[in-house]
Design an enzyme around this catalytic site. Structure first.
Site, PDB file in Angstrom:
ATOM      1  N   PRO A   2      64.258  29.903  50.554  1.00 36.24           N
ATOM      2  CA  PRO A   2      63.219  30.697  51.166  1.00 36.24           C
ATOM      3  C   PRO A   2      61.897  29.974  51.353  1.00 36.24           C
ATOM      4  O   PRO A   2      61.266  29.552  50.393  1.00 36.24           O
ATOM      5  CB  PRO A   2      63.048  31.867  50.193  1.00 36.24           C
ATOM      6  CG  PRO A   2      63.656  31.422  48.924  1.00 36.24           C
ATOM      7  CD  PRO A   2      64.508  30.265  49.175  1.00 36.24           C
ATOM      8  N   GLU A   3      61.521  29.839  52.594  1.00 31.68           N
ATOM      9  CA  GLU A   3      60.118  29.610  52.920  1.00 31.68           C
ATOM     10  C   GLU A   3      59.633  30.941  53.477  1.00 31.68           C
ATOM     11  O   GLU A   3      60.386  31.908  53.538  1.00 31.68           O
ATOM     12  CB  GLU A   3      59.979  28.482  53.944  1.00 31.68           C
ATOM     13  CG  GLU A   3      60.306  27.127  53.352  1.00 31.68           C
ATOM     14  CD  GLU A   3      59.454  26.014  53.944  1.00 31.68           C
ATOM     15  OE1 GLU A   3      58.362  26.299  54.480  1.00 31.68           O
ATOM     16  OE2 GLU A   3      59.886  24.846  53.865  1.00 31.68           O
ATOM     17  N   HIS A  91      76.003  34.289  40.355  1.00 30.48           N
ATOM     18  CA  HIS A  91      74.548  34.225  40.190  1.00 30.48           C
ATOM     19  C   HIS A  91      73.841  35.484  40.659  1.00 30.48           C
ATOM     20  O   HIS A  91      72.658  35.453  40.976  1.00 30.48           O
ATOM     21  CB  HIS A  91      74.002  32.999  40.910  1.00 30.48           C
ATOM     22  CG  HIS A  91      74.559  31.720  40.378  1.00 30.48           C
ATOM     23  ND1 HIS A  91      74.281  31.259  39.109  1.00 30.48           N
ATOM     24  CD2 HIS A  91      75.414  30.826  40.918  1.00 30.48           C
ATOM     25  CE1 HIS A  91      74.919  30.132  38.910  1.00 30.48           C
ATOM     26  NE2 HIS A  91      75.618  29.848  39.983  1.00 30.48           N
ATOM     27  N   ARG A 110      69.366  29.008  40.820  1.00 31.34           N
ATOM     28  CA  ARG A 110      68.491  28.186  39.975  1.00 31.34           C
ATOM     29  C   ARG A 110      67.571  29.001  39.082  1.00 31.34           C
ATOM     30  O   ARG A 110      66.860  28.442  38.258  1.00 31.34           O
ATOM     31  CB  ARG A 110      67.687  27.230  40.859  1.00 31.34           C
ATOM     32  CG  ARG A 110      68.548  26.106  41.384  1.00 31.34           C
ATOM     33  CD  ARG A 110      67.828  25.252  42.370  1.00 31.34           C
ATOM     34  NE  ARG A 110      66.894  24.339  41.730  1.00 31.34           N
ATOM     35  CZ  ARG A 110      66.164  23.447  42.392  1.00 31.34           C
ATOM     36  NH1 ARG A 110      66.255  23.375  43.708  1.00 31.34           N
ATOM     37  NH2 ARG A 110      65.352  22.661  41.761  1.00 31.34           N
ATOM     38  N   ARG A 152      37.810  16.968  49.904  1.00 35.20           N
ATOM     39  CA  ARG A 152      39.128  16.847  49.257  1.00 35.20           C
ATOM     40  C   ARG A 152      39.835  15.591  49.716  1.00 35.20           C
ATOM     41  O   ARG A 152      39.947  15.307  50.896  1.00 35.20           O
ATOM     42  CB  ARG A 152      39.960  18.106  49.530  1.00 35.20           C
ATOM     43  CG  ARG A 152      39.254  19.309  48.927  1.00 35.20           C
ATOM     44  CD  ARG A 152      40.168  20.404  48.553  1.00 35.20           C
ATOM     45  NE  ARG A 152      41.352  19.983  47.818  1.00 35.20           N
ATOM     46  CZ  ARG A 152      42.317  20.828  47.476  1.00 35.20           C
ATOM     47  NH1 ARG A 152      42.227  22.091  47.794  1.00 35.20           N
ATOM     48  NH2 ARG A 152      43.364  20.400  46.813  1.00 35.20           N
TER      49      ARG A 152
END
Length: 271
Positions: A2-3, A91, A110, A152
């Site tokens: 997932p993004e 899972h 995971r 930055r």
DNA sequence: AGAGGTACCTGGCAGC
DNA sequence: TGCTGCCAGGTACCTC
């Protein structure tokens, strides 16, 4: 997988199946996600009615009568609607069971995902309160990125993946957006001009909204049916294409590491 | 404050 | 076939 595009596609896919449904039970087969699922969350959620399904960054927010369930898919999570009697696979750690016999099932090999319950406004939650602008809103623009980047020294790729600045830009789409904007991923964020940040803001918005459009078609089965996650058919122009020709200049694409993450770019097109 | 590194966890794949 | 090492789409937290 997932993004942000997949999280948003998931939100759109599950919302019609669960809005206005009453939750019968939260079944936790394995509580060992990123944060252990609290037993008190399970008892609080039972009996709640889902009022809305929202998204903030990559967090899904199931707004209920007296609180909000916050779900994150981590690196490998997926959510799908299925029959509560369907036997869970290896899972499939959590089911949110509804009064019509269906359930919302979380699969996460995971276990980097999260299922949390809060009774406060979700925006006040510790994990959400420091998040930056949403990339698909007017809040993301060149002026904002330019201002945030002054002083930055980090690589611009890390800068746009910093969730305190802008949310939802993951490792794939960071590379893709920088390619579209013609910006070298290792350039120091603080040294890019205002006009280049205008281009970058547009590129981020374009790449994410195109991916949402692609995700919407490829993930239809995933939500409706058998719980198999789909693959984005989004045509990636640099990601995982090191050694292959750039489709703009036909030069050879390269891979480098930026902040411990793989980064792909075209040395000719991106400066 | 910003930058960099580590940790969490499992699975897939390349190479031997 | 089986072992080892490496890589993977996220992000919180630690130290310097």
């Amino acid at each position: 997988m997932p993004e942000l595009p997949e999280v948003e596609t998931t939100r759109r896919g599950i919302a019609p199946h669960i809005i206005a449904r009453r939750i019968v039970e939260l079944v936790v087969r394995d509580a060992r996600l990123r944060y252990p699922i609290a037993a008190r969350a399970a008892s609080a959620i039972a009996g709640q009615q889902v009022q809305d399904v929202r998204r903030r960054a990559k967090y899904l927010l199931l707004v209920c009568d007296s609180g909000t369930m916050i779900v994150h898919l981590g690196m490998s999570g997926s959510l799908f609607v299925c029959d509560a009697r369907d036997s869970p696979q290896k899972h499939d750690h959590v089911d949110l069971v509804f009064d019509n016999g269906k359930c919302l099932r979380l699969r996460d090999p995971r276990r980097f995902g999260a299922v949390l319950w809060t009774t406060r406004a979700p925006g006040d939650h510790k994990l959400l309160k420091s998040l930056g602008v949403e990339p698909l809103t007017a809040g993301l623009n060149g002026a904002y990125l330019f201002e945030q980047s002054r002083g930055r020294r980090v690589a611009v790729k890390q800068f746009i993946m910093d969730s305190r600045v802008v949310v939802g830009v993951g490792n794939i789409y960071a590379s893709e957006a920088l390619f579209l904007a013609g910006i070298h991923p290792a350039r120091a964020a603080g040294r890019l001009s205002r006009s280049r940040y205008d281009q970058l803001a547009d590129a981020i918005r374009n790449v994410l909204s195109n991916a949402i459009d692609a995700g919407g078609t490829t993930l239809r089965n995933f939500v409706n049916g058998e719980g198999r996650p789909g693959y984005f058919r989004q045509r990636l122009r640099v990601y995982q294409r090191a050694g292959m020709p750039c489709d703009r200049c036909h030069g050879v694409l390269r891979q480098i590491r930026t902040g411990q993450r793989s980064t792909y770019y075209c040395p000719q097109c991106q400066r």
